[in-house]
Design a protein around this motif. Structure first.
Motif, PDB file in Angstrom:
ATOM      1  N   LEU A 199      64.018  64.881  15.865  1.00  0.00           N
ATOM      2  CA  LEU A 199      63.471  63.689  16.041  1.00  0.00           C
ATOM      3  C   LEU A 199      62.083  63.160  15.407  1.00  0.00           C
ATOM      4  O   LEU A 199      61.701  62.069  15.318  1.00  0.00           O
ATOM      5  N   ALA A 200      61.618  65.008  14.872  1.00  0.00           N
ATOM      6  CA  ALA A 200      60.306  64.724  14.016  1.00  0.00           C
ATOM      7  C   ALA A 200      60.385  64.257  12.457  1.00  0.00           C
ATOM      8  O   ALA A 200      59.751  63.476  12.060  1.00  0.00           O
ATOM      9  N   GLY A 201      62.106  64.472  11.999  1.00  0.00           N
ATOM     10  CA  GLY A 201      62.348  63.886  10.550  1.00  0.00           C
ATOM     11  C   GLY A 201      62.920  64.663  10.216  1.00  0.00           C
ATOM     12  O   GLY A 201      63.494  64.926   8.994  1.00  0.00           O
ATOM     13  N   GLY A 202      63.434  66.250  11.365  1.00  0.00           N
ATOM     14  CA  GLY A 202      63.965  66.936  10.632  1.00  0.00           C
ATOM     15  C   GLY A 202      65.758  66.759  10.412  1.00  0.00           C
ATOM     16  O   GLY A 202      65.826  65.700  10.756  1.00  0.00           O
ATOM     17  N   SER A 203      66.342  67.036   9.659  1.00  0.00           N
ATOM     18  CA  SER A 203      67.898  67.021   9.046  1.00  0.00           C
ATOM     19  C   SER A 203      69.031  67.427  10.010  1.00  0.00           C
ATOM     20  O   SER A 203      69.909  67.246   9.701  1.00  0.00           O
ATOM     21  N   GLY A 204      68.422  69.169  10.432  1.00  0.00           N
ATOM     22  CA  GLY A 204      69.505  69.136  11.706  1.00  0.00           C
ATOM     23  C   GLY A 204      69.095  70.207  11.505  1.00  0.00           C
ATOM     24  O   GLY A 204      67.610  71.102  11.526  1.00  0.00           O
ATOM     25  N   VAL A 205      70.147  71.249  11.966  1.00  0.00           N
ATOM     26  CA  VAL A 205      69.793  72.802  12.178  1.00  0.00           C
ATOM     27  C   VAL A 205      70.981  74.361  11.689  1.00  0.00           C
ATOM     28  O   VAL A 205      72.382  73.199  11.764  1.00  0.00           O
ATOM     29  N   ILE A 206      70.385  75.607  11.397  1.00  0.00           N
ATOM     30  CA  ILE A 206      71.555  76.537  11.059  1.00  0.00           C
ATOM     31  C   ILE A 206      71.367  77.238  12.512  1.00  0.00           C
ATOM     32  O   ILE A 206      70.171  77.897  12.868  1.00  0.00           O
ATOM     33  N   SER A 207      71.955  77.362  13.143  1.00  0.00           N
ATOM     34  CA  SER A 207      72.580  77.652  14.651  1.00  0.00           C
ATOM     35  C   SER A 207      73.155  79.084  14.829  1.00  0.00           C
ATOM     36  O   SER A 207      74.379  79.108  14.300  1.00  0.00           O
ATOM     37  N   VAL A 208      72.877  79.048  16.427  1.00  0.00           N
ATOM     38  CA  VAL A 208      73.599  80.513  16.774  1.00  0.00           C
ATOM     39  C   VAL A 208      74.714  79.948  18.080  1.00  0.00           C
ATOM     40  O   VAL A 208      75.741  80.127  18.210  1.00  0.00           O
ATOM     41  N   ILE A 209      73.518  79.315  18.885  1.00  0.00           N
ATOM     42  CA  ILE A 209      74.471  78.691  20.204  1.00  0.00           C
ATOM     43  C   ILE A 209      74.996  77.944  20.094  1.00  0.00           C
ATOM     44  O   ILE A 209      76.532  77.815  20.559  1.00  0.00           O
ATOM     45  N   GLY A 210      75.106  77.005  18.267  1.00  0.00           N
ATOM     46  CA  GLY A 210      76.118  75.928  17.821  1.00  0.00           C
ATOM     47  C   GLY A 210      77.161  76.483  17.849  1.00  0.00           C
ATOM     48  O   GLY A 210      78.463  76.614  18.058  1.00  0.00           O
ATOM     49  N   LEU A 235      71.751  66.767  26.987  1.00  0.00           N
ATOM     50  CA  LEU A 235      72.868  67.980  26.544  1.00  0.00           C
ATOM     51  C   LEU A 235      71.945  69.205  26.257  1.00  0.00           C
ATOM     52  O   LEU A 235      72.323  70.090  26.892  1.00  0.00           O
ATOM     53  N   HIS A 236      70.655  69.393  25.755  1.00  0.00           N
ATOM     54  CA  HIS A 236      69.319  69.547  24.998  1.00  0.00           C
ATOM     55  C   HIS A 236      69.214  70.826  26.801  1.00  0.00           C
ATOM     56  O   HIS A 236      69.202  72.223  26.195  1.00  0.00           O
ATOM     57  N   TYR A 237      68.686  69.417  28.079  1.00  0.00           N
ATOM     58  CA  TYR A 237      68.915  70.955  29.343  1.00  0.00           C
ATOM     59  C   TYR A 237      70.319  71.364  29.449  1.00  0.00           C
ATOM     60  O   TYR A 237      69.667  72.033  30.939  1.00  0.00           O
ATOM     61  N   LYS A 238      71.573  71.078  29.322  1.00  0.00           N
ATOM     62  CA  LYS A 238      72.451  71.236  29.444  1.00  0.00           C
ATOM     63  C   LYS A 238      72.684  73.146  29.758  1.00  0.00           C
ATOM     64  O   LYS A 238      73.032  73.914  30.286  1.00  0.00           O
ATOM     65  N   ILE A 239      71.770  72.717  27.945  1.00  0.00           N
ATOM     66  CA  ILE A 239      72.359  74.082  27.054  1.00  0.00           C
ATOM     67  C   ILE A 239      71.394  75.035  27.450  1.00  0.00           C
ATOM     68  O   ILE A 239      71.153  76.400  27.305  1.00  0.00           O
ATOM     69  N   MET A 240      69.529  75.038  27.619  1.00  0.00           N
ATOM     70  CA  MET A 240      68.857  75.761  27.129  1.00  0.00           C
ATOM     71  C   MET A 240      68.895  76.788  27.891  1.00  0.00           C
ATOM     72  O   MET A 240      67.841  77.821  27.032  1.00  0.00           O
ATOM     73  N   GLU A 241      69.052  77.197  28.857  1.00  0.00           N
ATOM     74  CA  GLU A 241      68.681  78.024  29.763  1.00  0.00           C
ATOM     75  C   GLU A 241      69.578  79.050  28.621  1.00  0.00           C
ATOM     76  O   GLU A 241      69.599  80.330  28.892  1.00  0.00           O
ATOM     77  N   SER A 242      71.295  79.245  28.284  1.00  0.00           N
ATOM     78  CA  SER A 242      72.080  79.763  27.296  1.00  0.00           C
ATOM     79  C   SER A 242      71.188  80.883  25.875  1.00  0.00           C
ATOM     80  O   SER A 242      71.101  81.041  25.615  1.00  0.00           O
ATOM     81  N   ILE A 243      70.492  79.531  25.620  1.00  0.00           N
ATOM     82  CA  ILE A 243      69.483  79.492  24.149  1.00  0.00           C
ATOM     83  C   ILE A 243      68.513  80.784  24.148  1.00  0.00           C
ATOM     84  O   ILE A 243      68.771  81.785  23.564  1.00  0.00           O
ATOM     85  N   ASP A 244      68.391  80.769  25.649  1.00  0.00           N
ATOM     86  CA  ASP A 244      66.885  82.371  26.185  1.00  0.00           C
ATOM     87  C   ASP A 244      67.841  83.182  25.808  1.00  0.00           C
ATOM     88  O   ASP A 244      67.406  84.415  25.844  1.00  0.00           O
ATOM     89  N   MET A 245      69.359  83.384  26.845  1.00  0.00           N
ATOM     90  CA  MET A 245      69.951  84.084  27.639  1.00  0.00           C
ATOM     91  C   MET A 245      70.564  84.921  25.926  1.00  0.00           C
ATOM     92  O   MET A 245      70.843  86.191  25.794  1.00  0.00           O
ATOM     93  N   ILE A 246      71.522  83.826  24.975  1.00  0.00           N
ATOM     94  CA  ILE A 246      71.277  84.960  23.716  1.00  0.00           C
ATOM     95  C   ILE A 246      70.636  85.976  22.957  1.00  0.00           C
ATOM     96  O   ILE A 246      71.119  86.561  22.425  1.00  0.00           O
ATOM     97  N   PHE A 247      68.990  85.617  22.774  1.00  0.00           N
ATOM     98  CA  PHE A 247      68.095  85.979  21.916  1.00  0.00           C
ATOM     99  C   PHE A 247      67.944  87.387  23.247  1.00  0.00           C
ATOM    100  O   PHE A 247      66.917  88.151  22.164  1.00  0.00           O
ATOM    101  N   GLU A 248      68.324  87.707  24.092  1.00  0.00           N
ATOM    102  CA  GLU A 248      66.922  88.300  25.334  1.00  0.00           C
ATOM    103  C   GLU A 248      68.008  89.201  25.421  1.00  0.00           C
ATOM    104  O   GLU A 248      66.443  90.393  25.229  1.00  0.00           O
ATOM    105  N   GLN A 249      68.963  89.743  24.381  1.00  0.00           N
ATOM    106  CA  GLN A 249      68.881  91.210  24.047  1.00  0.00           C
ATOM    107  C   GLN A 249      69.144  91.100  22.680  1.00  0.00           C
ATOM    108  O   GLN A 249      69.708  92.406  22.347  1.00  0.00           O
TER     109      GLN A 249
END
Length: 293
Positions: A199-210, A235-249
Protein backbone atom coordinates in the motif's frame (compact mmCIF):
# COMPACT_ATOMS: atom_id res chain seq x y z
CA UNK A 1 9.66 -6.47 -14.43
CA UNK A 2 5.90 -7.04 -14.49
CA UNK A 3 6.60 -10.73 -13.86
CA UNK A 4 7.60 -9.95 -10.27
CA UNK A 5 4.68 -7.76 -9.26
CA UNK A 6 2.40 -9.63 -6.90
CA UNK A 7 3.09 -12.77 -4.90
CA UNK A 8 6.12 -14.97 -5.26
CA UNK A 9 6.49 -17.96 -2.97
CA UNK A 10 9.71 -19.40 -1.55
CA UNK A 11 9.20 -23.10 -2.17
CA UNK A 12 10.08 -25.62 0.53
CA UNK A 13 12.01 -28.79 -0.15
CA UNK A 14 9.73 -31.58 1.10
CA UNK A 15 11.41 -34.61 2.66
CA UNK A 16 10.17 -38.14 3.25
CA UNK A 17 10.31 -39.58 6.75
CA UNK A 18 13.75 -40.99 5.90
CA UNK A 19 14.92 -37.40 5.11
CA UNK A 20 15.29 -38.01 1.37
CA UNK A 21 13.91 -35.43 -1.07
CA UNK A 22 10.24 -36.15 -1.81
CA UNK A 23 9.95 -35.46 -5.54
CA UNK A 24 6.24 -36.29 -5.82
CA UNK A 25 5.36 -34.05 -2.88
CA UNK A 26 7.34 -31.20 -4.43
CA UNK A 27 5.35 -31.55 -7.64
CA UNK A 28 2.10 -31.42 -5.65
CA UNK A 29 3.24 -28.27 -3.82
CA UNK A 30 4.14 -26.56 -7.10
CA UNK A 31 0.66 -27.28 -8.46
CA UNK A 32 -0.91 -26.20 -5.16
CA UNK A 33 0.62 -22.73 -5.31
CA UNK A 34 0.06 -22.27 -9.03
CA UNK A 35 -3.61 -23.29 -8.69
CA UNK A 36 -3.80 -20.85 -5.75
CA UNK A 37 -2.98 -17.93 -8.04
CA UNK A 38 0.57 -16.86 -7.14
CA UNK A 39 2.55 -14.91 -9.73
CA UNK A 40 6.01 -16.56 -9.56
CA UNK A 41 8.05 -19.25 -7.85
CA UNK A 42 11.34 -18.95 -5.94
CA UNK A 43 13.53 -22.05 -6.11
CA UNK A 44 16.14 -22.84 -3.42
CA UNK A 45 15.54 -19.76 -1.35
CA UNK A 46 16.40 -20.12 2.33
CA UNK A 47 12.93 -21.63 2.96
CA UNK A 48 14.01 -24.50 0.68
CA UNK A 49 16.68 -25.54 3.21
CA UNK A 50 19.55 -25.37 0.67
CA UNK A 51 22.07 -25.22 3.52
CA UNK A 52 21.31 -28.89 4.23
CA UNK A 53 21.08 -30.10 0.62
CA UNK A 54 24.04 -31.55 -1.26
CA UNK A 55 24.69 -30.50 -4.85
CA UNK A 56 22.95 -33.51 -6.39
CA UNK A 57 19.86 -32.87 -4.28
CA UNK A 58 19.81 -29.20 -5.31
CA UNK A 59 19.82 -30.25 -8.96
CA UNK A 60 16.96 -32.69 -8.29
CA UNK A 61 14.92 -29.90 -6.69
CA UNK A 62 15.61 -27.53 -9.58
CA UNK A 63 14.72 -30.06 -12.27
CA UNK A 64 11.58 -31.23 -10.43
CA UNK A 65 10.23 -27.69 -10.11
CA UNK A 66 11.02 -26.86 -13.74
CA UNK A 67 9.21 -30.02 -14.85
CA UNK A 68 6.20 -29.46 -12.58
CA UNK A 69 5.89 -25.79 -13.51
CA UNK A 70 5.75 -26.58 -17.24
CA UNK A 71 6.54 -22.98 -18.11
CA UNK A 72 3.40 -21.66 -16.43
CA UNK A 73 5.03 -19.15 -14.07
CA UNK A 74 8.35 -17.25 -14.00
CA UNK A 75 11.03 -18.97 -11.91
CA UNK A 76 13.58 -17.27 -9.66
CA UNK A 77 16.64 -19.21 -8.49
CA UNK A 78 18.36 -18.55 -5.18
CA UNK A 79 22.09 -18.07 -5.79
CA UNK A 80 23.92 -16.43 -2.92
CA UNK A 81 26.37 -16.92 -0.11
CA UNK A 82 29.14 -15.39 1.93
CA UNK A 83 31.94 -16.48 -0.42
CA UNK A 84 31.72 -13.90 -3.21
CA UNK A 85 34.04 -15.71 -5.59
CA UNK A 86 32.13 -18.97 -5.23
CA UNK A 87 28.84 -17.20 -6.02
CA UNK A 88 30.42 -15.55 -9.08
CA UNK A 89 31.71 -18.90 -10.31
CA UNK A 90 28.23 -20.43 -10.06
CA UNK A 91 26.74 -17.48 -11.92
CA UNK A 92 29.23 -18.00 -14.74
CA UNK A 93 28.82 -21.77 -14.98
CA UNK A 94 25.14 -22.55 -14.34
CA UNK A 95 22.49 -22.78 -17.06
CA UNK A 96 19.86 -20.12 -16.31
CA UNK A 97 17.80 -20.62 -19.47
CA UNK A 98 14.70 -21.72 -17.50
CA UNK A 99 14.91 -18.84 -15.02
CA UNK A 100 13.77 -15.23 -15.22
CA UNK A 101 15.84 -13.87 -12.33
CA UNK A 102 18.23 -14.68 -9.49
CA UNK A 103 17.55 -14.01 -5.80
CA UNK A 104 20.83 -13.35 -3.99
CA UNK A 105 21.06 -13.00 -0.23
CA UNK A 106 23.36 -10.47 1.41
CA UNK A 107 26.47 -12.20 2.84
CA UNK A 108 25.86 -13.87 6.19
CA UNK A 109 28.17 -14.51 9.14
CA UNK A 110 31.09 -12.42 7.76
CA UNK A 111 29.28 -9.18 8.79
CA UNK A 112 30.71 -7.03 5.97
CA UNK A 113 30.66 -3.25 6.01
CA UNK A 114 28.30 -1.39 3.69
CA UNK A 115 31.21 -1.06 1.24
CA UNK A 116 31.79 -4.80 1.46
CA UNK A 117 28.11 -5.46 0.70
CA UNK A 118 28.31 -3.05 -2.24
CA UNK A 119 31.42 -4.74 -3.67
CA UNK A 120 29.86 -8.20 -3.20
CA UNK A 121 26.79 -7.29 -5.23
CA UNK A 122 28.88 -5.36 -7.76
CA UNK A 123 30.72 -8.61 -8.50
CA UNK A 124 27.41 -10.46 -8.76
CA UNK A 125 25.89 -7.84 -11.05
CA UNK A 126 28.88 -8.01 -13.38
CA UNK A 127 28.75 -11.82 -13.54
CA UNK A 128 24.99 -12.48 -13.65
CA UNK A 129 23.56 -13.45 -17.06
CA UNK A 130 19.97 -12.65 -16.00
CA UNK A 131 18.40 -10.00 -13.70
CA UNK A 132 19.15 -10.11 -9.97
CA UNK A 133 16.90 -9.42 -6.98
CA UNK A 134 18.86 -8.45 -3.86
CA UNK A 135 17.82 -10.02 -0.56
CA UNK A 136 18.22 -8.19 2.75
CA UNK A 137 17.43 -10.30 5.82
CA UNK A 138 19.51 -8.99 8.74
CA UNK A 139 17.87 -11.33 11.23
CA UNK A 140 19.69 -14.18 9.46
CA UNK A 141 22.76 -12.45 8.03
CA UNK A 142 23.70 -10.34 11.09
CA UNK A 143 24.18 -7.25 8.91
CA UNK A 144 21.64 -4.80 7.53
CA UNK A 145 21.94 -3.59 3.94
CA UNK A 146 21.08 0.08 4.40
CA UNK A 147 18.84 1.97 1.96
CA UNK A 148 21.81 4.11 0.88
CA UNK A 149 23.70 0.99 -0.20
CA UNK A 150 20.67 -0.42 -1.99
CA UNK A 151 20.11 2.82 -3.89
CA UNK A 152 23.79 3.01 -4.84
CA UNK A 153 23.59 -0.49 -6.28
CA UNK A 154 20.25 0.15 -7.99
CA UNK A 155 21.58 3.25 -9.73
CA UNK A 156 24.92 1.72 -10.71
CA UNK A 157 23.73 -1.63 -12.12
CA UNK A 158 20.60 -1.85 -14.23
CA UNK A 159 20.43 -5.65 -13.99
CA UNK A 160 19.83 -5.33 -10.24
CA UNK A 161 16.08 -5.02 -10.62
CA UNK A 162 14.78 -5.07 -7.06
CA UNK A 163 15.19 -6.09 -3.46
CA UNK A 164 13.46 -8.57 -1.21
CA UNK A 165 13.40 -6.44 1.93
CA UNK A 166 13.05 -8.55 5.07
CA UNK A 167 14.40 -6.33 7.83
CA UNK A 168 10.95 -6.21 9.44
CA UNK A 169 11.24 -2.41 9.44
CA UNK A 170 8.40 -0.56 7.74
CA UNK A 171 10.27 2.74 7.97
CA UNK A 172 13.28 1.30 6.15
CA UNK A 173 10.98 -0.15 3.50
CA UNK A 174 9.32 3.23 3.02
CA UNK A 175 12.72 4.90 2.59
CA UNK A 176 13.52 2.39 -0.14
CA UNK A 177 10.19 3.09 -1.85
CA UNK A 178 10.72 6.86 -1.58
CA UNK A 179 14.20 6.91 -3.09
CA UNK A 180 14.22 3.99 -5.53
CA UNK A 181 14.76 4.39 -9.27
CA UNK A 182 11.52 4.29 -11.24
CA UNK A 183 11.48 0.61 -12.23
CA UNK A 184 13.29 -0.83 -9.19
CA UNK A 185 11.10 -3.29 -7.27
CA UNK A 186 10.65 -3.15 -3.50
CA UNK A 187 9.42 -6.63 -2.59
CA UNK A 188 8.41 -7.44 0.98
CA UNK A 189 10.20 -10.36 2.58
CA UNK A 190 8.00 -10.17 5.69
CA UNK A 191 4.54 -11.68 5.41
CA UNK A 192 3.13 -9.70 8.32
CA UNK A 193 3.90 -6.28 6.81
CA UNK A 194 3.59 -7.24 3.14
CA UNK A 195 0.25 -5.48 2.74
CA UNK A 196 1.38 -2.18 4.34
CA UNK A 197 4.49 -2.21 2.14
CA UNK A 198 2.38 -2.79 -0.97
CA UNK A 199 0.00 0.00 0.00
CA UNK A 200 3.00 2.30 0.51
CA UNK A 201 4.18 1.63 -3.05
CA UNK A 202 5.90 -1.75 -2.89
CA UNK A 203 5.67 -4.27 -5.71
CA UNK A 204 4.53 -7.33 -3.79
CA UNK A 205 6.03 -10.08 -1.66
CA UNK A 206 8.14 -13.20 -1.67
CA UNK A 207 6.15 -15.17 0.86
CA UNK A 208 6.17 -18.24 3.08
CA UNK A 209 2.56 -18.18 4.28
CA UNK A 210 1.54 -17.56 0.66
CA UNK A 211 2.82 -21.06 -0.03
CA UNK A 212 0.55 -22.60 2.56
CA UNK A 213 -2.48 -20.47 1.72
CA UNK A 214 -1.80 -19.21 -1.82
CA UNK A 215 -5.39 -18.36 -2.75
CA UNK A 216 -6.05 -16.06 0.20
CA UNK A 217 -2.61 -14.47 0.40
CA UNK A 218 -2.10 -13.76 -3.30
CA UNK A 219 -5.59 -12.27 -3.52
CA UNK A 220 -4.80 -10.01 -0.56
CA UNK A 221 -1.70 -8.71 -2.35
CA UNK A 222 -3.60 -8.15 -5.61
CA UNK A 223 -6.26 -6.19 -3.72
CA UNK A 224 -3.51 -4.13 -2.10
CA UNK A 225 -1.85 -3.41 -5.45
CA UNK A 226 -5.22 -2.22 -6.72
CA UNK A 227 -5.66 -0.03 -3.59
CA UNK A 228 -8.74 -1.93 -2.45
CA UNK A 229 -7.68 -1.37 1.12
CA UNK A 230 -10.69 -2.55 3.11
CA UNK A 231 -11.05 -5.80 1.17
CA UNK A 232 -7.32 -6.45 1.43
CA UNK A 233 -7.27 -5.95 5.19
CA UNK A 234 -10.19 -8.33 5.65
CA UNK A 235 -7.98 -11.07 4.20
CA UNK A 236 -4.92 -9.84 6.11
CA UNK A 237 -6.65 -10.18 9.47
CA UNK A 238 -8.13 -13.53 8.43
CA UNK A 239 -4.63 -14.92 7.83
CA UNK A 240 -2.62 -12.90 10.36
CA UNK A 241 -2.62 -15.37 13.25
CA UNK A 242 -1.13 -18.06 11.04
CA UNK A 243 1.82 -15.86 10.07
CA UNK A 244 2.95 -15.68 13.68
CA UNK A 245 2.40 -19.40 14.08
CA UNK A 246 4.46 -20.58 11.10
CA UNK A 247 7.54 -18.70 12.33
CA UNK A 248 7.02 -19.46 16.02
CA UNK A 249 9.30 -22.51 16.01
CA UNK A 250 11.35 -21.86 12.92
CA UNK A 251 10.98 -21.74 9.16
CA UNK A 252 10.08 -23.90 7.26
CA UNK A 253 8.95 -26.20 10.09
CA UNK A 254 5.72 -24.22 10.46
CA UNK A 255 4.65 -24.16 6.83
CA UNK A 256 5.59 -27.83 6.45
CA UNK A 257 3.11 -28.59 9.22
CA UNK A 258 0.44 -26.85 7.10
CA UNK A 259 1.42 -29.04 4.15
CA UNK A 260 1.02 -32.12 6.32
CA UNK A 261 -2.51 -31.04 7.25
CA UNK A 262 -3.27 -30.44 3.56
CA UNK A 263 -1.89 -33.93 2.72
CA UNK A 264 0.70 -32.44 0.40
CA UNK A 265 3.86 -33.62 2.15
CA UNK A 266 5.37 -34.85 5.39
CA UNK A 267 6.36 -32.26 7.98
CA UNK A 268 10.00 -33.47 7.96
CA UNK A 269 12.84 -30.97 8.23
CA UNK A 270 16.57 -31.64 8.40
CA UNK A 271 18.77 -30.95 11.39
CA UNK A 272 19.56 -28.56 12.91
CA UNK A 273 15.86 -27.76 12.34
CA UNK A 274 13.25 -29.90 14.08
CA UNK A 275 9.53 -30.34 13.57
CA UNK A 276 7.14 -28.16 15.54
CA UNK A 277 5.83 -29.46 18.85
CA UNK A 278 2.39 -31.04 19.24
CA UNK A 279 0.81 -27.87 20.63
CA UNK A 280 1.75 -25.76 17.60
CA UNK A 281 0.95 -28.59 15.22
CA UNK A 282 -2.55 -28.79 16.68
CA UNK A 283 -3.09 -25.03 16.43
CA UNK A 284 -1.92 -24.96 12.81
CA UNK A 285 -4.15 -27.91 11.93
CA UNK A 286 -7.21 -26.22 13.46
CA UNK A 287 -6.44 -22.91 11.72
CA UNK A 288 -5.89 -24.58 8.34
CA UNK A 289 -9.10 -26.60 8.49
CA UNK A 290 -11.13 -23.58 9.62
CA UNK A 291 -9.66 -21.35 6.88
CA UNK A 292 -10.92 -23.68 4.16
CA UNK A 293 -14.48 -23.78 5.50
Amino acid sequence: MQAFIGTGVALVTPFKKDFSVDIEALKKIVNHVIDGGVEYLVVLGTTGEPATLNQDEKEIVIETIIEANKGRLPLVLGVGGNNTQQVVEELKSRDFSKFSAILSVSPYYNKPTQEGIYQHFKAIAEAAPIPVILYNVPGRTASNMLPETVMRLANDFKNLIGIKEAAGDIVQAMKLIQHKPKDFLIISGDDMIALPIVLAGGSGVISVIGEGYPKEFSEMIRLGLNKKVEEAYILHYKIMESIDMIFEQGNPAGVKEIFKTLNLSENTVRLPLVTVNSDLANRLEIFTKNLSK
